[in-house]
Each structure stands twice: as structure tokens, then as C-alpha cells.
Design an enzyme around this catalytic site. Structure first.
Site, PDB file in Angstrom:
ATOM      1  N   ASP B  48      24.383  27.404  18.291  1.00  0.00           N
ATOM      2  CA  ASP B  48      23.180  28.005  17.723  1.00  0.00           C
ATOM      3  C   ASP B  48      23.553  28.587  16.363  1.00  0.00           C
ATOM      4  O   ASP B  48      24.456  29.419  16.268  1.00  0.00           O
ATOM      5  CB  ASP B  48      22.716  29.123  18.678  1.00  0.00           C
ATOM      6  CG  ASP B  48      21.355  29.662  18.288  1.00  0.00           C
ATOM      7  OD1 ASP B  48      20.731  29.088  17.371  1.00  0.00           O
ATOM      8  OD2 ASP B  48      20.926  30.663  18.895  1.00  0.00           O
ATOM      9  N   ASP B 141      17.897  24.133  14.602  1.00  0.00           N
ATOM     10  CA  ASP B 141      19.230  24.679  14.344  1.00  0.00           C
ATOM     11  C   ASP B 141      20.054  24.937  15.601  1.00  0.00           C
ATOM     12  O   ASP B 141      21.048  25.628  15.545  1.00  0.00           O
ATOM     13  CB  ASP B 141      19.101  25.980  13.544  1.00  0.00           C
ATOM     14  CG  ASP B 141      18.454  27.081  14.375  1.00  0.00           C
ATOM     15  OD1 ASP B 141      17.562  26.758  15.185  1.00  0.00           O
ATOM     16  OD2 ASP B 141      18.825  28.243  14.232  1.00  0.00           O
ATOM     17  N   GLU B 142      19.645  24.438  16.736  1.00  0.00           N
ATOM     18  CA  GLU B 142      20.473  24.624  17.927  1.00  0.00           C
ATOM     19  C   GLU B 142      20.440  23.373  18.782  1.00  0.00           C
ATOM     20  O   GLU B 142      19.485  22.597  18.746  1.00  0.00           O
ATOM     21  CB  GLU B 142      20.032  25.846  18.741  1.00  0.00           C
ATOM     22  CG  GLU B 142      18.592  25.823  19.134  1.00  0.00           C
ATOM     23  CD  GLU B 142      18.188  27.009  20.013  1.00  0.00           C
ATOM     24  OE1 GLU B 142      18.999  27.431  20.855  1.00  0.00           O
ATOM     25  OE2 GLU B 142      17.065  27.488  19.865  1.00  0.00           O
TER      26      GLU B 142
END
Lengths: 372, 423
Positions: B48, B141-142
Site C-alpha cells: 500500500d 495504489d495498493e
């Protein structure tokens, strides 16, 4: 209540009524069948509030009375009893129970009081006429496959039946459509039906009706009002609510100037469509028909499976055309055409196409092409 | 105990368990070491990025490095991301902007540049995918990564590969990320949160049950606010409160979630890391600058969103099988209405007509602060808007829309508009 009845007779009656009962019911009484014994007869009633079936069967009634018992369980028990068994049914007394005895088997079922069972409410059905079983069977078969299953347009969830004129002849017309295809069937207007209102008979009722038609070869008596219809097959009576809605103006959907006429051998065509469609995916079952002179090339492609091509001989005089259809819809229609050949009247690849039996004009099918 | 240096990537066994596990790497002296009994056998990771949008903005403008940075929309919008400086003031994600600015009046507020973030997000993902094909993105974004069986290829256990990966993300892309490593997705996700930012946390099989038992029930994926309250009513506040019940009891009480509660409480999560998890919904929403109650004004906003959703569907060659309308009232109550379609659609006109019908019923004079529209039942694009016998007009509508799309493709989105967007 106490009675004895032959297993086969009871099974037949239960079979008639139990399929109306929904498997899952929020209202317990609707899972039950109403049993009323008296005067040498057992009467069975089942309902889902929209559709009610009443059947009567002869029985040796020892003690008249009435109760209600779980329809599916009752049916399953009787189904499993040995052929030729005599079933002894007893109910009443203090316990709300019904006992079934046959041979060495004994079953006890929980009952609910007959007072809880929704009353049918004898409404006035002013229009009455009779239709021969064979004709009613055709009316149902030729149209029911096109009934929509989509709930949003609920007024399409049935067959629209109305009295009208076709080329100056009074007819009884049935129409069903799901927006992709439309089926229309006509028969001479039965005596007494001229004043009938246009009605939409719900899909479930059509299904139950169809099962009962097969057991009968005499005329079926139909009575109806704006809101209800009743079909009487001798002792078996089916009463149903009608769909409260307006059926769309279907006539504007049926094209009148399609000029590209194609004639096919119905059986050969259906087999070819079936073979070619093996390749098309579950989701889009498009089959392309490419016509040029007397040859028709049927083809299907699927990114996952591959492709299929088959050529069949046809009778076609129009300009070359490529047009796609849902193969399942083509097969549904082909199944209803009993004659040797079918005729397609097309305009172009994006406009509705008409399909008919060359020898039988009673049924007409309209099919919307698919983009291919 | 095994130790991994997150700077020089040396993995060294520690035969004796010291009271304070290595504070520094024996080889390079770095204090960034991770130790765990099961370090070499854990394979499922959750990565993350830390305050992703804000980090990207700081990367692109070093003047912001030591300033509190909030990425989010206007005065009425919410915080999309807050950097760790801003977080010290108490700013958090999804906080309404006015509250955030009250907590941190000096914050630099930046309007989100989604195109940029998704570009950077794709770069990050490309690095992940270079390490294992089993990458399941959860958001921009993860992602979950399954590194089972990669030890041979990368010449080291997954923990080491991951340490190298996040270092590489830092060095070549310029944003930091936290790693959670465990044996299941559920625990990996929890672990990545334990040591943020720039963290590296592990949860092993051995310790999982004891660790979980002490956690609040909301740690279990799928337990939201409403469900948490329902559980609290039944006396279940911590994961340990679930342990006395068997699976059947929990299922009987909570349905499908009951089974998840039972297994997750014991650290059992058999969900696999699924790459290419297909898109599940397409939607768009907007928060108004001022609350709106008039239907025509709401409709104008709705139309804009319908065009957005339609554009995305067309771009992905998908079609929506249902339409979901979402509204938030001025007192933050959320309303959703949904409707299945007879045929899946890509057309903004169809999405608009269906959602407008639902909107007309909901807009009864209440004031709204947000409106959104979307579809959550996605079908393939080729099944969109089939020609219909009963609605022949649809073909015309589709033609008009295709013409508009063609003009926009050539001359830009503002080149041609429907009159209703100008009202």
C-alpha cells in the site's frame, strides 16, 4: 373428514393442483391444498392468490368435512405409494392433523383450518365461449415461447388475447413478444367471443393451462371479464387474474413492405442453424445468414471457440444480403412450423423480418436482427 | 528468529532469541531490520503506497516536502489524501474539507490530478508485476501479491523480494510504500497497516489467532458501521468474542457473513490472489458547491455524470445491466436507488432516462449535497443496446450518440453538447 380414494385418481388430481403452489411461501396457508369431502366427491383447491385450480375426484366419503394440508408433501407421499393402493384419509377432531393410511404405511400431516384458506370470490365473468382443445393448444404453443421474462415490462409477461378482424374475417388473435421477437396466432373467432375485452393471460397461467390441455380432447370452456379468466376442463377449473396493463401497439412492429423473400426447407434450415450455433457463445448466439442467389451461407464466430460455416440451398430472388439472428430465436420459431418450408420476408439487415409457414398462415413471427 | 535488512537485503538466522531483536543490521548497520520467526515462509503480501496522492505531489514539487499537504476537491469536497505532516494535525482521508482546514489551516490544498496518479499507479504496478504475475490490484495504489514459489527465481524468500521491490519503488518512482506480509490476504492487509508509513510488518501462522483475538471486530473485512453495531448489540466487540460460536450458529445469525466471521476470527482466509479481477462497477459522482433541491438543477448535474459513465463504459467496451442512483442529503444521509435494465446499455441517454426516473421520486424538496450515478452489473460491450422491436427509437438515439462521440473524439469533449447541459 374421512374418505377412501384410489391412489391413481388422487395422484392425478394432486398433480393438477400442486404445481400452482409455490415452493417457497411466506404465507403458510398458501403452501396448503384445500380438501373438501362430501357427496361422494373430494374437491381439491390450490392457489397462489393470482391463480387458482379446483379439481374434483370421486371418493368414498365416510364422513364429510374439510381441511387444508401441505400440497407438495401430500403429493410426494401419494406419488410414492404403490400403484393400486387405496388411500384412507382422516382429518378433524381436536388435533390439527390429517392421517393418510395406505397398506402398511401411515403418515400424519399438520393441517391448517379451512377457514384460513383464501376464498376464491365468485366474480362475474360475463364473456363465455368454447375453444377446441387442439386449437387452444396451437394458440398457446405458437406464441408462448415469445413471452417476455423481464419483470420491468410486466405487461409483456403474458399472451395478449383479443377479438379482431383479419382481412374482413373475425378472428381470435393471440400475441406475445419480448421486444426481440413477436409471435402472432389467429383462429376463427369462437361463437360468443365477439364482445370479449383484450386480455393479457399471465405466463404461469399459460403454463398450467398448457399442461391441462394435453389431457383433454373436447372443447374447453372459457369465461372472462376485464380482470379474470376461467378455463373449465370438465371437473378441473383454472381461474386466474389477468395482467393489469396495456399491451403495446404490436401492429406497428409488423412490417408490411418487406420485399426480400426467402424460402427454406424448414427442417434442413433448423438443423443447419443448430449445428452452426454450437460455436456461438452462451451470451450472444448470433448466426449470420449470407444470401446470394440460391445459396445461403450460415456462419457463426466466437472469439473463444472458433468459427463455423455451412451452406444450404434455398429459394431466394432478392439482392444479396447479410443478416444476423439469435440462433435460439430462429430455432424456437422453426420448432413451431409444422409444414415443410418456411418463408422469410426481409427488408434489410437492421429491420424486423417476418417468418411464416408457407402452407399455414395462422401463425406469424417477427424477428429483430442482431448486429453481426 | 530470522532477520531481514531492508536496506542491504541480507537475511540472517538468529539462533538465539534476544530480548531486543537486532536493532541494527550486522552487515550494513542499518536500523531498518525486520525479524520474524516465519519470515522465510510467508508468501502473501499487501503493498500500500503511503499517502499516495500527496506523496506524488510532494515528489513533483519538493518545496512541499515539509509542509502539510492535502489533496482533495474544493471547499465542499472531501480529503482524498493527506500527507503525514497533515495527519499530525488530525487530518484524515475522507474527512470533509472544511473540517480538515479547521484542523490544519496552513495546509496546502491541491486539487486531485487523477490522470497523473493513475499514471504513477501504473508504474508502481508494473514493478509489482515484474516480481510475480499474481498481482491483484485493489485500487490505484495498493495491491495483493502472491509470491509463492518465487524463491528460486528471485534467489531469496518473498520477504527479501518485497523489501527489494519497495526500495525499487522508492528509488525509481519516488513514493514510499508499506508492506504487509502474511499467509492470507486478510492478514496481509491488516499487516500493511501496522507499521505505516514505509513499514514492513509480518503476521505469522503461529501468532495470528492470539493477535486477532485482541482486535476490534471491525478489523474483519466486510464489517462496516452498521454490521459492527449489530454485532455490538449481540455482545461481540472484539474478535475473541466470536470464538465461542461454531460456524453454524454464526451463519444462522448473520447469514453469509457468519461464515466469514467464523473463519477470519481463526485467521483462516482461503481467498486466492486473483490477477485481472474484472472491473465490477462504473460510476461517477459529484459533491455540489451548494446544496441543491430543485429537480431541474439536479438533472443537469445528473446528465453530466451519465455522459461520464457512458464514456467510461464505451472506452472499456462494457455495458451496464443496471443503473444505480446515489444521493447524499444535506444532513449526510445517503440514499441509493437501483434498477435492472431489460438490456445492458452503454448509452448516456438510456442511463440518464432511467436514473432521472428514480431521481424524480427521490427529489421531494429535500436538499442534496451529492449526486452519483453508476452501474454495478457489467456485461460485455457487444451485448449493449440490442435493436428492439418495441423501442425502435433506440436505434436513432444510439446513432445520435455515436455521431456526438465521433465529433468529440476529433474536436474535444466541449465541441458538442446536448441542450439539456446548457440549461
Amino acid at each position: 373428514m374421512k374418505l377412501t380414494i384410489e391412489r391413481a385418481a388422487l395422484l392425478k388430481s394432486l398433480a393438477h393442483v400442486q404445481s400452482v403452489v409455490e415452493r417457497r411461501n411466506t404465507i403458510p396457508i398458501l403452501s396448503n391444498v384445500l380438501l373438501e369431502a362430501g357427496d361422494g366427491k373430494l374437491s381439491l383447491t390450490a392457489t397462489d392468490m393470482d391463480l387458482t385450480i379446483v379439481d374434483e375426484v370421486e371418493a368414498a366419503v365416510g364422513e364429510p368435512g374439510a381441511t387444508t394440508a401441505p400440497a407438495h408433501t401430500f403429493y410426494d407421499i401419494v406419488r410414492k405409494l404403490p400403484d393400486g393402493a387405496q388411500v384412507e384419509v382422516t382429518a378433524g377432531g381436536e388435533a390439527s392433523q390429517m392421517t393418510l393410511k395406505a397398506g402398511r404405511s401411515t403418515f400424519t400431516l399438520a393441517t391448517l383450518p379451512k377457514e384460513d384458506f383464501p376464498a376464491g370470490g365468485d366474480s362475474e365473468l360475463p364473456q363465455a365461449f368454447a375453444v377446441q382443445a387442439g386449437e387452444l393448444r396451437n394458440l398457446v404453443d405458437r406464441t408462448r415461447f415469445a413471452i417476455s421474462t423481464e419483470e420491468t415490462r410486466y405487461y409483456l409477461n403474458g399472451i395478449y388475447v383479443h377479438a379482431t378482424e383479419s382481412d374482413g374475417v373475425a378472428v381470435l388473435r393471440a400475441v406475445a413478444t419480448d421486444g426481440h421477437r413477436l409471435a402472432r396466432f389467429e383462429m376463427p373467432l369462437p361463437e360468443g367471443a365477439a364482445e370479449m375485452p383484450g386480455v393479457i393471460v399471465p405466463r404461469k397461467t399459460v403454463g398450467e393451462l398448457r399442461k391441462l390441455i394435453d389431457e383433454r380432447d373436447e372443447a374447453i370452456e372459457i369465461a372472462l371479464s376485464d380482470t379474470k379468466v376461467r378455463f373449465a376442463f370438465g371437473p378441473t377449473v383454472l381461474t386466474s387474474k389477468l395482467i393489469d396493463g396495456t399491451f403495446p401497439d404490436y401492429e406497428r412492429v409488423i412490417p408490411s413492405s418487406n420485399d426480400k423473400m426467402l424460402q427454406v426447407d424448414c427442417k434442413a434450415f433448423a438443423q443447419a442453424v443448430d449445428r452452426v450455433s454450437t460455436i456461438s457463445t452462451e451470451k450472444s448466439r448470433a448466426v449470420k445468414m449470407a444470401l446470394n442467389g440460391t445459396a445461403m451461407t450460415l456462419s457463426a464466430t466466437s472469439p473463444e471457440n472458433g468459427s463455423a460455416v455451412e451452406e444450404i440451398e434455398v429459394d431466394y430472388g432478392g439482392d444479396a444480403i447479410e443478416i444476423g439472428f439469435n440462433s435460439r430465436y430462429l430455432l424456437d420459431i422453426a420448432m413451431q412450423i409444422e409444414g415443410d418450408s418456411a418463408v422469410f420476408a426481409m427488408a434489410d439487415a437492421a429491420s424486423p423480418t417476418i417468418v411464416q409457414d408457407v402452407k399455414d398462415a395462422s401463425a406469424l413471427y417477427v424477428l429483430m436482427p442482431m448486429r453481426v | 528468529m530470522t532477520t531481514l535488512c531492508r536496506d542491504c537485503f541480507i537475511v540472517s538466522p538468529q539462533p538465539t532469541v534476544e530480548k531486543r531483536p537486532n536493532v541494527r543490521c550486522r552487515s550494513c548497520g542499518s536500523p531498518r531490520v525486520a525479524s520474524h520467526l516465519e519470515l522465510e515462509s510467508l508468501t502473501i503480501a499487501h503493498i500500500d503506497c503511503d499517502a499516495f496522492y500527496a506523496s506524488v505531489e510532494k515528489r513533483d514539487n519538493p518545496d512541499l516536502l515539509d509542509k502539510p499537504v492535502i489533496v482533495g476537491g474544493g471547499h465542499r469536497g472531501v480529503v482524498s489524501a493527506a500527507c503525514y505532516v497533515a495527519r499530525m494535525y488530525g487530518v484524515g482521508s475522507a474527512m470533509p474539507m472544511f473540517k480538515a482546514l479547521k484542523a490544519c489551516p496552513d495546509a496546502v490544498v491541491i486539487r486531485p490530478d487523477m490522470a497523473k496518479y493513475s499514471r504513477v499507479g501504473r508504474e508502481v504496478r508494473a514493478l509489482m508485476e515484474a516480481v510475480t504475475p499474481l498481482v491483484e490490484p485493489i485500487s490505484i495504489d495498493e495491491a495483493f501479491l502472491d509470491l509463492s514459489g518465487t524463491a528460486q527465481l528471485h534467489g531469496g524468500c518473498p520477504a527479501r523480494t518485497l523489501a527489494r521491490l519497495v526500495k525499487q519503488i522508492e528509488d525509481s518512482i519516488g513514493v514510499t510504500a508499506s508492506v504487509g506480509l502474511s499467509y492470507s490476504k486478510f492478514l496481509a492487509k491488516i499487516a500493511s497497516d501496522l507499521d505505516k508509513p514505509r513499514g514492513f510488518a509480518m503476521i505469522g501462522r503461529e501468532e495470528a489467532p492470539a493477535f486477532l483475538a485482541e482486535q476490534p471486530i471491525s478489523i474483519i473485512w466486510g464489517v462496516g458501521k452498521a454490521f459492527r453495531q449489530q454485532l455490538a448489540k449481540d455482545g461481540i466487540r472484539h474478535v475473541r468474542d466470536l470464538l465461542p460460536y461454531d460456524e453454524n450458529q454464526l451463519v444462522a445469525r448473520y447469514g453469509r457473513m457468519g461464515s466469514r466471521l467464523y473463519f477470519f476470527a481463526r485467521g483462516i482466509d482461503s481467498r486466492k490472489v486473483e490477477p485481472h479481477s474484472a472491473m465490477k462497477s462504473v460510476s461517477a459522482e459529484t459533491t455540489f458547491n451548494e446544496d441543491i433541491k430543485d429537480l431541474p438543477k439536479l438533472e443537469k448535474q445528473l446528465w453530466r455524470l451519465c455522459e461520464k459513465v457512458s464514456k467510461r463504459l464505451k472506452a472499456k467496451d462494457l455495458a451496464g445491466g443496471n443503473i444505480v442512483l446515489k444521493l447524499k442529503t444535506s444532513d449526510f444521509k445517503q440514499l441509493t436507488r437501483s434498477r435492472s435494465l431489460e438490456n445492458p446499455t452503454q448509452l448516456s441517454e438510456v442511463i440518464y432516462q432511467e436514473s432521472r426516473r428514480m431521481l424524480a421520486k427521490v427529489a421531494d424538496g429535500r436538499r442534496f449535497r451529492l449526486i452519483g450515478v453508476g452501474t454495478s452489473d457489467l456485461k460485455e460491450g457487444e451485448d449493449a443496446d440490442p435493436p428492439s422491436l418495441l423501442v425502435p427509437e433506440l436505434e436513432q438515439v444510439a446513432k445520435v450518440e455515436r455521431a456526438i462521440d465521433a465529433v468529440r473524439l476529433k474536436l474535444g469533449d466541449d465541441a458538442i453538447k446536448k441542450g439539456r447541459s446548457l440549461k
